[in-house]
Design a protein around this motif. Sequence first.
Motif, mmCIF file in Angstrom:
data_model
loop_
_atom_site.group_PDB
_atom_site.id
_atom_site.type_symbol
_atom_site.label_atom_id
_atom_site.label_comp_id
_atom_site.label_asym_id
_atom_site.label_seq_id
_atom_site.Cartn_x
_atom_site.Cartn_y
_atom_site.Cartn_z
ATOM 1 N N LEU A 278 -1.716 -11.925 -5.734
ATOM 2 C CA LEU A 278 -1.145 -11.021 -4.732
ATOM 3 C C LEU A 278 -0.298 -9.935 -5.373
ATOM 4 O O LEU A 278 -0.364 -8.766 -4.963
ATOM 5 N N ILE A 279 0.458 -10.278 -6.388
ATOM 6 C CA ILE A 279 1.288 -9.288 -7.083
ATOM 7 C C ILE A 279 0.412 -8.221 -7.724
ATOM 8 O O ILE A 279 0.713 -7.022 -7.639
ATOM 9 N N PHE A 280 -0.691 -8.632 -8.330
ATOM 10 C CA PHE A 280 -1.583 -7.663 -8.953
ATOM 11 C C PHE A 280 -2.352 -6.829 -7.935
ATOM 12 O O PHE A 280 -2.762 -5.703 -8.231
ATOM 13 N N GLN A 281 -2.556 -7.349 -6.741
ATOM 14 C CA GLN A 281 -3.310 -6.629 -5.717
ATOM 15 C C GLN A 281 -2.463 -5.614 -4.957
ATOM 16 O O GLN A 281 -3.005 -4.735 -4.296
ATOM 17 N N PHE A 282 -1.142 -5.711 -5.014
ATOM 18 C CA PHE A 282 -0.307 -4.795 -4.241
ATOM 19 C C PHE A 282 -0.444 -3.342 -4.681
ATOM 20 O O PHE A 282 -0.162 -2.437 -3.909
ATOM 21 N N PHE B 28 -8.060 -8.098 1.895
ATOM 22 C CA PHE B 28 -7.966 -9.117 0.853
ATOM 23 C C PHE B 28 -6.520 -9.539 0.634
ATOM 24 O O PHE B 28 -6.243 -10.730 0.421
ATOM 25 N N ILE B 29 -5.587 -8.607 0.705
ATOM 26 C CA ILE B 29 -4.173 -8.943 0.547
ATOM 27 C C ILE B 29 -3.698 -9.801 1.709
ATOM 28 O O ILE B 29 -2.956 -10.772 1.513
ATOM 29 N N ASN C 166 -3.196 -1.912 -5.070
ATOM 30 C CA ASN C 166 -4.371 -1.414 -4.353
ATOM 31 C C ASN C 166 -4.166 -1.372 -2.841
ATOM 32 O O ASN C 166 -5.120 -1.206 -2.101
ATOM 33 N N TRP C 167 -2.934 -1.537 -2.368
ATOM 34 C CA TRP C 167 -2.661 -1.666 -0.939
ATOM 35 C C TRP C 167 -3.159 -0.466 -0.139
ATOM 36 O O TRP C 167 -3.757 -0.610 0.907
ATOM 37 N N ILE C 168 -2.987 0.715 -0.613
ATOM 38 C CA ILE C 168 -3.300 1.906 0.161
ATOM 39 C C ILE C 168 -4.721 2.383 -0.079
ATOM 40 O O ILE C 168 -5.278 3.107 0.726
ATOM 41 N N LYS C 169 -5.365 1.949 -1.115
ATOM 42 C CA LYS C 169 -6.647 2.521 -1.509
ATOM 43 C C LYS C 169 -7.749 2.324 -0.476
ATOM 44 O O LYS C 169 -8.359 3.285 -0.032
ATOM 45 N N THR C 170 -8.054 1.099 -0.112
ATOM 46 C CA THR C 170 -9.165 0.861 0.812
ATOM 47 C C THR C 170 -8.791 -0.171 1.860
ATOM 48 O O THR C 170 -7.846 -0.946 1.686
#
Length: 105
Positions: free
Chosen positions: A20-24, A36-37, A26-30
């Motif tokens: 989750l930390i690594f995915q944040f 997924f988050i 990409n929060w705004i991208k798609t």
Amino acid sequence: MGNWISLVPFLAFISYLIILIFQFENWIKTRQSRLFIIYLLLVAVYSFSSWGMHRGLTPSALFWFKVELAAAFFITPLILHFAVEFSNPKEKLGKWIFLWYVPAL
């Protein structure tokens, strides 16, 4: 040390938090990354509540069981929603796509 089986949901919870930390970033991208988050948050809550139920954390095991059930109720429809958004079948099915969600609930 206690119940070793309760270590499995705790390690899963830690793993989900690391992802989750690594995915944040990409929060705004798609839209798919936001779904997924949200999925990661739900499975992290599910894992933590499973750990809390096994360890007997306060307030009670029944409370953690109810939290676990609430998270589990939303996980399956969210996986379906992620798959629908990822494959984009709305062009073919149109307004009938909502029927896919009925068996998921």
